[in-house]
Write a protein that holds these residues in place. Structure first.
Motif, PDB file in Angstrom:
ATOM      1  N   PRO A  53       0.831  -1.215   0.000  1.00 52.46           N
ATOM      2  CA  PRO A  53       0.000   0.000   0.000  1.00 52.46           C
ATOM      3  C   PRO A  53       0.862   1.260   0.000  1.00 52.46           C
ATOM      4  O   PRO A  53       1.938   1.283   0.591  1.00 52.46           O
ATOM      5  N   ALA A  54       0.387   2.251  -0.646  1.00 51.33           N
ATOM      6  CA  ALA A  54       1.020   3.569  -0.747  1.00 51.33           C
ATOM      7  C   ALA A  54       2.269   3.582  -1.626  1.00 51.33           C
ATOM      8  O   ALA A  54       2.833   4.636  -1.874  1.00 51.33           O
ATOM      9  N   SER A  55       2.711   2.428  -2.097  1.00 55.50           N
ATOM     10  CA  SER A  55       3.910   2.405  -2.948  1.00 55.50           C
ATOM     11  C   SER A  55       3.779   3.266  -4.191  1.00 55.50           C
ATOM     12  O   SER A  55       4.719   3.994  -4.529  1.00 55.50           O
ATOM     13  N   PRO A  56       2.655   3.226  -4.913  1.00 53.84           N
ATOM     14  CA  PRO A  56       2.549   4.088  -6.094  1.00 53.84           C
ATOM     15  C   PRO A  56       2.682   5.567  -5.753  1.00 53.84           C
ATOM     16  O   PRO A  56       3.379   6.308  -6.454  1.00 53.84           O
ATOM     17  N   ALA A  57       2.062   6.012  -4.680  1.00 56.12           N
ATOM     18  CA  ALA A  57       2.148   7.430  -4.305  1.00 56.12           C
ATOM     19  C   ALA A  57       3.570   7.804  -3.883  1.00 56.12           C
ATOM     20  O   ALA A  57       4.049   8.896  -4.211  1.00 56.12           O
TER      21      ALA A  57
END
Length: 160
Positions: A53-57
């Motif tokens: 989670p949150a890796s793309p951002a």
């Protein structure tokens, strides 16, 4: 939060409990070209195409910072900060990766970076309002979207 959209956390919590008590926020499905660049980079480092989670951002934040440094021809905080809204604002040549953005900046083009987690159109306070989905784990270890918010809805909800 983002961690509530983590299948790893849902499994640690227990899928039957997670389906009842856990939800999380995430960016909706990303732009295909940006997501491909992100997943290729993620695969090279982590040997999986299933990001945390949150890796793309977080990935997008690094790309935006790097492109802003390239645009500013500097690593000075104020110079880089001034370029961030410029390289993400609508109206430029749309780029989906660092390599593409760097090449277009070197060619003298005005760019608009669209990231793996979506567009980053900064307001005068350097806030970004983007779409979000609220998800809940299923007993099979997948996620169902239970709510969706548009960028306009979030901006309206936070405007005072």
């Amino acid at each position: 939060g983002d961690t509530g959209a983590s299948i790893q956390l849902a499994q640690a919590f227990g899928l039957s409990s997670a389906t009842q008590w856990m939800s999380g926020m995430a960016a909706p499905p990303a732009y295909a070209q940006s997501n491909t660049a992100f997943l290729n980079a993620y695969q090279k480092v982590w040997h999986t195409r299933t990001p945390l989670p949150a890796s793309p951002a977080m990935y997008d934040g690094v790309i935006i910072a790097a492109l802003a440094m390239d645009a500013a021809h500097s690593t000075s905080g104020p110079a880089v900060n001034a370029e961030i809204p410029k390289i993400t604002a609508p109206g430029g040549t749309v780029v989906y990766s660092y390599a593409q953005g760097k090449a277009d900046l070197a060619a003298g083009k005005h760019i608009t970076y669209i990231g793996a987690s979506g567009p980053f159109y900064f307001d005068k306070y350097h806030n970004v309002f983007g779409p979000f989905i609220v998800v809940r784990a299923t007993p099979t270890g997948k996620y169902d979207t239970i709510l969706q918010f548009t960028a306009a809805q979030l901006k309206a909800a936070t405007s005072g």
